[in-house]
Design an enzyme around this catalytic site. Sequence first.
Site, PDB file in Angstrom:
ATOM      1  CG  LEU A 184      -1.883  -1.267   1.172  1.00 41.18           C
ATOM      2  CD1 LEU A 184      -2.685  -1.372   2.458  1.00 41.18           C
ATOM      3  CD2 LEU A 184      -2.813  -1.235  -0.039  1.00 41.18           C
ATOM      4  CG  ASP A 203       4.096   2.549  -5.528  1.00 42.10           C
ATOM      5  OD1 ASP A 203       3.151   2.152  -6.239  1.00 42.10           O
ATOM      6  OD2 ASP A 203       4.923   1.795  -4.996  1.00 42.10           O
TER       7      ASP A 203
HETATM    8  P1  ADP Z   1       5.512  -0.476   0.842  1.00 43.16           P
HETATM    9  O1  ADP Z   1       5.878   0.780   0.142  1.00 43.16           O
HETATM   10  O2  ADP Z   1       4.669  -1.374  -0.004  1.00 43.16           O
HETATM   11  O3  ADP Z   1       4.911  -0.263   2.184  1.00 43.16           O
HETATM   12  P2  ADP Z   1       8.375  -0.846   0.754  1.00 43.16           P
HETATM   13  O4  ADP Z   1       9.240  -2.033   0.996  1.00 43.16           O
HETATM   14  O5  ADP Z   1       8.464  -0.181  -0.555  1.00 43.16           O
HETATM   15  O6  ADP Z   1       6.867  -1.298   1.090  1.00 43.16           O
HETATM   16  O7  ADP Z   1       8.654   0.257   1.853  1.00 43.16           O
HETATM   17  C1  ADP Z   1       8.623  -0.064   3.226  1.00 43.16           C
HETATM   18  C2  ADP Z   1       9.831   0.523   3.917  1.00 43.16           C
HETATM   19  O8  ADP Z   1       9.718   1.972   3.928  1.00 43.16           O
HETATM   20  C3  ADP Z   1       9.907   0.160   5.377  1.00 43.16           C
HETATM   21  O9  ADP Z   1      10.573  -1.086   5.556  1.00 43.16           O
HETATM   22  C4  ADP Z   1      10.696   1.324   5.966  1.00 43.16           C
HETATM   23  O10 ADP Z   1      12.075   1.170   5.714  1.00 43.16           O
HETATM   24  C5  ADP Z   1      10.207   2.498   5.139  1.00 43.16           C
HETATM   25  N1  ADP Z   1       9.084   3.191   5.810  1.00 43.16           N
HETATM   26  C6  ADP Z   1       7.861   3.447   5.300  1.00 43.16           C
HETATM   27  N2  ADP Z   1       7.081   4.114   6.180  1.00 43.16           N
HETATM   28  C7  ADP Z   1       7.819   4.289   7.291  1.00 43.16           C
HETATM   29  C8  ADP Z   1       7.581   4.888   8.566  1.00 43.16           C
HETATM   30  N3  ADP Z   1       6.412   5.449   8.874  1.00 43.16           N
HETATM   31  N4  ADP Z   1       8.594   4.876   9.472  1.00 43.16           N
HETATM   32  C9  ADP Z   1       9.780   4.315   9.170  1.00 43.16           C
HETATM   33  N5  ADP Z   1      10.050   3.739   8.001  1.00 43.16           N
HETATM   34  C10 ADP Z   1       9.103   3.700   7.056  1.00 43.16           C
HETATM   35 MG    MG Z   2       7.074   0.905  -1.590  1.00 42.86          MG
END
Ligand code: ADP
Ligand code: MG
Length: 376
Positions: free
Chosen positions: A126, A173
């Site tokens: 998401l 995204d």
């Molecule tokens: P998605 O975008 O589908 O959620 P991704 O692997 O692209 O999955 O991104 C997730 C990563 O982004 C997390 O593992 C973290 O490193 C970072 N991230 C996203 N939101 C946060 C947040 N609120 N606090 C800390 N890190 C975050």
């Molecule tokens: Mg992502």
Amino acid sequence: MHAPADAAPSFETLFGRPPRVHVRAPGRVNLIGEHTDYNGGFVLPMAIPQQTEVRLAPREDRKVRAFSANLGAKGNVDEYELGQEKRGRGWLDYVQGVTHVLRAEGLTVGGFDLWLRSDVPLGSGLSSSAALEVALLRGLREAFGLTLDDVRIALLGQKVECDFVGAPVGVMDQMASSLAHGSAALFLDTRTLQYERVPLPPGVEPIVINSGVTHSHSGGDYRVRRAECERAAAQLGVAQLRDLPDAELPRAMALPDPLGRRVRHVLTENARVLATVRALRSGDLAALGPLLYDSHASQRDDYEVSVPEIDLLVDLARAEPDVLGARLTGGGFGGSVVMLARAGKGAGAAARIVARYSEKSAHKGTILVPESPSER
Ligand code: ADP
Ligand code: MG
């Protein structure tokens, strides 16, 4: 485990002063058009009510001090010096990536204290990553008076992931997080970046369920799919799979497996996006369901990005007469499922699906959309 974000210390407690800027950006759910963005194709994402919230205040020096309320005990304040960004610090790479990319583009920011929190689940398809990038870029735009429009913010966010974090994502995204709002879908041509907002017809509403199986984009699978598409395009003599006419599909299917199936997914998925936009515009509800289910089958069989838990959620959706269609949403290898339901029937259907999912799976399903009224 992540600690509850609400238990985290406030900006004031951590930094001893109030924030100067407070902004947000939403996560997104992709209705249809998966793995088409890095092939120059069409996508149809929507914003979800879950958002990432950024509070920040400029500093006098060149330090960035950053805290995420989502990371609990690991979420101590992390620190780096502007100009000294170094990849390999986990979540901080997304923050470092933003200041690194801004400087590379000639946009100047000073040091800042940063507090962020998200109710977009991390790594669940998401797009918590784009929500973080877009929210932070919005915050820095406001705090440092940067001249950036919303499309530029999306492109910078994509650069952060591709050039700094090391996840070679398409532009969907960040475009969705930066430009989609309300309940309209964003019909986007990822090659020209032309977009149009397409409202859902009054008879339907979306459901989004997180399977509880997390993925990682910087992991290998997404990269492998992207490389397969590039290899297929090169062998078929086109710049991107977007450029391959449907009539050429037999030629693609003659490529060594699995390249032909990868191409077939991209071509048929692009066509399904266009058909979905037509169905939404004309209010043709009967056409929507098969498009979503076909998209799911194509992701499962031709693109091979689904997992058993996601297939289970889609199968459970089929047993619900008020659910028109369902499919894996986002990059895959876990993540979430999007469904379209008859208006007013989404909450009930989603609750039944999640209850059955919990009986049949080791994972806990979570309903993100429709949001229960107590959550806001
Ligand atoms: P998605 O975008 O589908 O959620 P991704 O692997 O692209 O999955 O991104 C997730 C990563 O982004 C997390 O593992 C973290 O490193 C970072 N991230 C996203 N939101 C946060 C947040 N609120 N606090 C800390 N890190 C975050
Ligand atoms: Mg992502």
